[in-house]
Design a protein around this motif. Structure first.
Motif, mmCIF file in Angstrom:
data_model
loop_
_atom_site.group_PDB
_atom_site.id
_atom_site.type_symbol
_atom_site.label_atom_id
_atom_site.label_comp_id
_atom_site.label_asym_id
_atom_site.label_seq_id
_atom_site.Cartn_x
_atom_site.Cartn_y
_atom_site.Cartn_z
ATOM 1 N N HIS A 47 -9.825 1.974 21.878
ATOM 2 C CA HIS A 47 -10.168 3.225 22.551
ATOM 3 C C HIS A 47 -10.816 4.185 21.549
ATOM 4 O O HIS A 47 -10.627 4.084 20.336
ATOM 5 C CB HIS A 47 -8.918 3.925 23.099
ATOM 6 N N ILE A 48 -11.532 5.165 22.095
ATOM 7 C CA ILE A 48 -11.947 6.328 21.307
ATOM 8 C C ILE A 48 -11.124 7.500 21.821
ATOM 9 O O ILE A 48 -11.162 7.839 22.995
ATOM 10 C CB ILE A 48 -13.454 6.585 21.436
ATOM 11 N N ILE A 49 -10.348 8.089 20.915
ATOM 12 C CA ILE A 49 -9.323 9.060 21.289
ATOM 13 C C ILE A 49 -9.565 10.384 20.581
ATOM 14 O O ILE A 49 -9.918 10.417 19.393
ATOM 15 C CB ILE A 49 -7.923 8.511 20.901
ATOM 16 N N LEU A 50 -9.379 11.478 21.321
ATOM 17 C CA LEU A 50 -9.400 12.807 20.718
ATOM 18 C C LEU A 50 -7.964 13.268 20.504
ATOM 19 O O LEU A 50 -7.108 13.088 21.381
ATOM 20 C CB LEU A 50 -10.126 13.817 21.616
ATOM 21 N N ARG A 51 -7.703 13.860 19.334
ATOM 22 C CA ARG A 51 -6.363 14.366 19.020
ATOM 23 C C ARG A 51 -6.464 15.819 18.563
ATOM 24 O O ARG A 51 -7.237 16.154 17.666
ATOM 25 C CB ARG A 51 -5.710 13.525 17.921
ATOM 26 N N GLY A 52 -5.696 16.696 19.197
ATOM 27 C CA GLY A 52 -5.703 18.103 18.822
ATOM 28 C C GLY A 52 -5.045 18.318 17.465
ATOM 29 O O GLY A 52 -4.006 17.741 17.171
ATOM 30 N N ASN A 53 -5.665 19.170 16.665
ATOM 31 C CA ASN A 53 -5.138 19.470 15.330
ATOM 32 C C ASN A 53 -5.291 20.964 15.078
ATOM 33 O O ASN A 53 -6.417 21.467 14.980
ATOM 34 C CB ASN A 53 -5.890 18.662 14.267
ATOM 35 N N ASN A 55 -4.908 22.572 12.509
ATOM 36 C CA ASN A 55 -5.437 22.869 11.185
ATOM 37 C C ASN A 55 -6.939 22.630 11.083
ATOM 38 O O ASN A 55 -7.528 22.812 10.017
ATOM 39 C CB ASN A 55 -4.713 22.020 10.126
ATOM 40 N N VAL A 56 -7.547 22.216 12.181
ATOM 41 C CA VAL A 56 -9.003 22.012 12.224
ATOM 42 C C VAL A 56 -9.610 23.124 13.059
ATOM 43 O O VAL A 56 -9.126 23.418 14.156
ATOM 44 C CB VAL A 56 -9.338 20.626 12.836
ATOM 45 N N TRP A 57 -10.661 23.766 12.547
ATOM 46 C CA TRP A 57 -11.236 24.935 13.215
ATOM 47 C C TRP A 57 -12.670 24.733 13.677
ATOM 48 O O TRP A 57 -13.273 25.616 14.261
ATOM 49 C CB TRP A 57 -11.202 26.140 12.263
ATOM 50 N N THR A 58 -13.235 23.554 13.397
ATOM 51 C CA THR A 58 -14.644 23.339 13.695
ATOM 52 C C THR A 58 -14.892 21.867 13.990
ATOM 53 O O THR A 58 -14.072 21.004 13.642
ATOM 54 C CB THR A 58 -15.517 23.793 12.509
ATOM 55 N N ASP A 92 -9.856 13.848 15.106
ATOM 56 C CA ASP A 92 -9.135 15.121 15.100
ATOM 57 C C ASP A 92 -10.100 16.242 15.456
ATOM 58 O O ASP A 92 -11.158 16.379 14.832
ATOM 59 C CB ASP A 92 -8.514 15.390 13.728
ATOM 60 N N VAL A 93 -9.732 17.033 16.452
ATOM 61 C CA VAL A 93 -10.596 18.130 16.908
ATOM 62 C C VAL A 93 -9.773 19.419 16.994
ATOM 63 O O VAL A 93 -8.548 19.383 17.113
ATOM 64 C CB VAL A 93 -11.230 17.815 18.290
ATOM 65 N N PRO A 94 -10.435 20.580 16.964
ATOM 66 C CA PRO A 94 -9.716 21.855 17.079
ATOM 67 C C PRO A 94 -9.123 22.040 18.475
ATOM 68 O O PRO A 94 -9.596 21.461 19.454
ATOM 69 C CB PRO A 94 -10.815 22.902 16.813
ATOM 70 N N LEU A 95 -8.082 22.843 18.552
ATOM 71 C CA LEU A 95 -7.546 23.220 19.852
ATOM 72 C C LEU A 95 -8.597 24.048 20.579
ATOM 73 O O LEU A 95 -9.223 24.928 19.997
ATOM 74 C CB LEU A 95 -6.256 24.024 19.682
ATOM 75 N N ILE A 111 -8.580 19.817 25.172
ATOM 76 C CA ILE A 111 -7.466 19.677 24.234
ATOM 77 C C ILE A 111 -6.952 21.070 23.886
ATOM 78 O O ILE A 111 -7.698 21.893 23.341
ATOM 79 C CB ILE A 111 -7.907 18.950 22.947
ATOM 80 N N THR A 112 -5.685 21.351 24.200
ATOM 81 C CA THR A 112 -5.148 22.696 23.976
ATOM 82 C C THR A 112 -3.886 22.720 23.128
ATOM 83 O O THR A 112 -3.441 23.790 22.733
ATOM 84 C CB THR A 112 -4.828 23.380 25.325
#
Length: 344
Positions: A47-53, A55-58, A92-95, A111-112
């Motif tokens: 799969h290709i998965i997005l995960r909220g982090n 600590n990531v802002w961009t 890993d992506v920003p909230l 992703i929130t």
């Protein structure tokens, strides 16, 4: 450099992994020349998965990574051995990151929460081995399933800034100066339009160690909802703010007209934005005295709380903090579901 590092929109090509094929194997051992089927299933594709982090802002890490390719599932083996699943790709992506289909523009998910995971593109299922097709009337099936192919799609990822307060105003309304005074943020400040071209976030220290987040977002212009100026790039960040602080300078031609124009742009972009709490701050009040403030009262809309402030002299800054804190917390009590991710 900071502006170059802030990326709030990327378009990426995603390719999920194909599933492994099932096996058509038959058991063979010494003295057992004709054993039954024992072909295992193929593993699923990655799969290709997005995960909220938090600590990531961009979305900078994806700006130059246009092709995301997940691993292929392994074929099934003898002795009913299932093939290994293909390697997943976790991004890993920003909230506040929104995923859309690039072809249709359709919203897929947002992703929130920290560590929230959502599948952006699913891998293909593994094929069934011949063991699965054995029956009383077909005890030696010589066929198995191929694995499902992976998918290839273009996706759009957009970032909507998560903040408790969003600053709304025309260019040069004093938003960046206000942010630099009320927080530790260091936005670029100059006397010409569009100094701010990327959102700036700042943490406001309130009383008793409490705090809230405020965002200075690129200045709006008339017809921004049509994409003019910074257009949609500005407006989408407003959607995730709990409270909107409208900022109109005291030397504007008409405070009421400026406010109504800003309100109209928000309504044309998304009518739901008008449901958010609003406060009107009349900036650059060091240019006028109390008598002029009284004379400006007829020019001030009656349907929104207002306050005169000066970032230069810090006039009424603490009063505005109090008003913002009260408004934010009232919003949290009224709509707790919409408050997830704020004031953590």
């Amino acid at each position: 450099m900071a502006e170059q590092n802030f990326v709030d929109y990327v378009k990426i090509c995603c390719r999920s992994g194909a599933g492994g094929a099932g096996s058509s194997h038959f058991y063979r051992a010494k003295g057992i020349p004709k054993g039954g089927p024992d072909g295992g299933d193929g593993g699923r594709g990655g799969h290709i998965i997005l995960r909220g982090n938090r600590n990531v802002w961009t979305l900078l890490s994806l700006k130059y990574r246009k092709h995301i390719i997940a691993g292929r599932g392994v074929n099934g083996g003898e002795n009913n051995r299932t093939g290994a699943d293909g390697d997943d790709i976790i991004l890993d992506v920003p909230l506040g990151t929104v995923a859309r289909d690039a072809e249709t523009g359709d919203f897929e998910f947002e992703i929130t929460e920290h560590d929230e995971t959502r599948i952006l593109l699913a891998g293909g299922r593994g094929g069934l081995g011949n063991t699965n097709f054995k029956s009383a009337t077909n005890q030696a099936p010589r066929y198995s399933q191929p694995g499902e192919p992976g998918q290839e799609e273009w996706k759009i990822l957009e970032l909507k800034v998560l903040a408790d307060v969003g600053l709304v105003g025309f260019p040069n309304a004093g938003k960046s100066t206000f942010l630099s005074v009320i927080t530790a943020a260091k936005p670029e400040i100059a006397a010409y339009p569009f100094t701010t071209i990327t959102p700036n976030l700042g943490m406001v220290q309130y009383r008793d160690g409490r705090s809230f987040v405020i965002a200075d977002i690129p200045g709006i212009i008339e017809d921004a909802h049509k994409g003019k100026g910074l257009g949609h790039r500005f407006l989408r960040h407003i959607e995730r703010n709990a409270t909107l602080l409208f900022m109109v300078p005291s030397d504007a031609d008409s405070i009421k007209n400026n406010y109504q124009t800003l309100l109209h742009e928000l309504e044309m972009y998304n009518p739901e934005l008008l449901d958010k709490p609003r406060i009107l701050a009349i900036t650059k009040s060091d240019l006028i005295d109390e008598e002029l403030q009284e004379l400006l009262q007829p020019e001030i809309p009656k349907d929104v709380p207002h306050i005169f402030i000066s970032s230069v002299t810090q006039y009424n800054i603490q009063k505005l903090k109090d008003l913002l804190w009260e408004t934010i917390n009232k919003f949290r009590e009224d709509k707790p579901a919409e408050r997830e991710g704020f004031l953590e």
